[in-house]
Scaffold this active site. Structure first.
Site, PDB file in Angstrom:
ATOM      1  N   GLU A 173       0.834  -1.196   0.000  1.00  0.00           N
ATOM      2  CA  GLU A 173       0.000   0.000   0.000  1.00  0.00           C
ATOM      3  C   GLU A 173       0.872   1.250   0.000  1.00  0.00           C
ATOM      4  O   GLU A 173       2.053   1.206   0.337  1.00  0.00           O
ATOM      5  CB  GLU A 173      -0.927   0.026   1.215  1.00  0.00           C
ATOM      6  CG  GLU A 173      -0.343  -0.501   2.510  1.00  0.00           C
ATOM      7  CD  GLU A 173       0.884   0.214   3.017  1.00  0.00           C
ATOM      8  OE1 GLU A 173       0.909   1.470   2.928  1.00  0.00           O
ATOM      9  OE2 GLU A 173       1.815  -0.442   3.500  1.00  0.00           O
ATOM     10  N   GLU A 316       4.687  -0.515   1.682  1.00  0.00           N
ATOM     11  CA  GLU A 316       4.784  -0.582   0.216  1.00  0.00           C
ATOM     12  C   GLU A 316       4.656  -1.999  -0.335  1.00  0.00           C
ATOM     13  O   GLU A 316       4.621  -2.180  -1.540  1.00  0.00           O
ATOM     14  CB  GLU A 316       6.113   0.003  -0.300  1.00  0.00           C
ATOM     15  CG  GLU A 316       6.390   1.437   0.047  1.00  0.00           C
ATOM     16  CD  GLU A 316       7.714   1.926  -0.534  1.00  0.00           C
ATOM     17  OE1 GLU A 316       8.433   1.123  -1.182  1.00  0.00           O
ATOM     18  OE2 GLU A 316       8.039   3.106  -0.338  1.00  0.00           O
TER      19      GLU A 316
END
Length: 356
Positions: A173, A316
């Site tokens: 994300e 991430e």
């Protein structure tokens, strides 16, 4: 998307394959349990795919980018425009996860589900629901329909991976403020306090940290999410990225693809997905132990054990390419090691040692 129908079709791990894989692991020419978590991962893969021998030749990390209205409250040390900047850098190969993915021959699929910008990014899949959520301190983050849309986007992203022949996926994300929304979701699910669940995030000052906990407590009080209804929880205090990751976990279970959990935000989403169907847990593989405070609470609720502890807290999806290597080693063990019989070794001494 008929979510109820999809959830009802998700079945648990294949019991016969689990037993067959465990039998092979125990027959391999080595002392019992001597390859530790590699053995457990190999067995888990068998339960997911129905095959004792597996490979993960085609790997992808799906990254969902979205902004959060709660950043207005000063709960993040990083300005909101970094969500857009880093999403651009994902496709340029300049971020942490991009560098790690390249090293491990992993495809990045970057999806905009709610960046607060009209800018169209080449190489990013545009599934924007709208430009960020509402500020949860004053009301719910999104409506229920928008949450369901986020789940659908996540599910469809895995369906695409399935159709393209990917054998394993991870989720990540990008969204400034999403440790705040994830902490709020975790607290709503578990009932733990802000002192237990809320971490410092990315470089937050002590003053900002205290403000963050206060904002989350106020958001939960104002929105009063139903702890039995994860869609209500995410709608009220979550984010588009969390909803999309929940959808990705559902998709992985539905299409029987192993899926890697990254860090704090993705483990909270995994816990949320498991509330919709507990069989989803059978398809989850935890990568690394995040530094974020609430991670331990969520991973213990899922009854999963992270395979690595690298003191990481980037997010991430950065833990996923690293975990892919470990899963690959588990496959190599299963596929290439000889059994006692194949190695022409008399294994009766093992039973003698046990008896002694």
């Amino acid at each position: 998307m008929d979510l109820d129908k999809i959830l009802n079709l998700i079945e648990p791990a294949y019991e016969n394959s689990l037993k067959a894989a465990m039998n092979r692991v125990n027959d391999l020419a080595k002392p019992p349990k001597s390859l530790g978590e590699l053995e457990n991962i190999a067995v888990k893969l068998a339960g997911i795919t129905g095959k004792v021998n597996n490979s993960i030749d085609k790997k992808a990390v799906i990254i969902f980018s979205a902004d959060n209205g709660v950043v207005e409250e000063g709960i993040a040390s990083t300005p909101q425009y970094v969500t857009l900047s880093q999403t651009i850098n994902f496709v340029k190969g300049k971020t942490g996860v991009a560098a790690l993915a390249k090293e491990n021959n992993t495809v990045l699929k970057v999806i905009d589900v709610g960046i607060n910008s009209d800018y169209k990014i080449d190489g990013v899949i545009d599934k924007k629901i709208r430009k960020g959520t509402n500020n949860i301190r004053f009301g719910q983050a999104m409506c229920r329909k928008e949450c369901l849309k986020a789940i659908e986007i996540g599910f469809e992203s895995v369906r695409t991976c399935y159709n393209e022949g990917f054998s394993i996926i991870g989720v990540g994300e990008m969204g400034i403020g999403n440790t705040t929304t994830s902490s709020a979701v975790l607290m709503a699910i578990t009932g733990v306090s802000a002192e237990e669940a809320v971490g410092m995030g990315a470089g937050l000052s002590m003053e900002g940290f205290q403000r963050k906990k206060k904002v989350i407590n106020e958001a939960l009080k104002i929105n009063a999410p139903n702890k039995e209804d994860i869609i209500d929880i995410v709608s009220k205090v979550g984010g588009f990225d969390i909803g999309a990751m929940i959808g990705a976990y559902i998709g992985a279970a539905y299409y029987r693809i192993p899926i890697i959990i990254d860090g704090f935000i993705s483990v909270v989403a995994a816990l949320g997905a498991s509330m919709l169907n507990e069989n989803i847990r059978d398809f989850l593989i935890a990568s690394h132990c995040s530094r974020e405070r609430g991670y331990k609470i969520a991973i213990e609720k899922l009854n999963l054990k992270p395979m690595l502890n690298l003191d990481m807290a980037l997010g991430e999806g950065s833990g996923c390419p690293i975990a892919f290597s470990v899963v690959g080693f588990a496959c190599a063990m299963m596929n290439n090691m000889a059994t006692f019989k194949e190695a022409e070794i008399d294994s009766s001494y093992l039973m003698k040692n046990i008896l002694v």
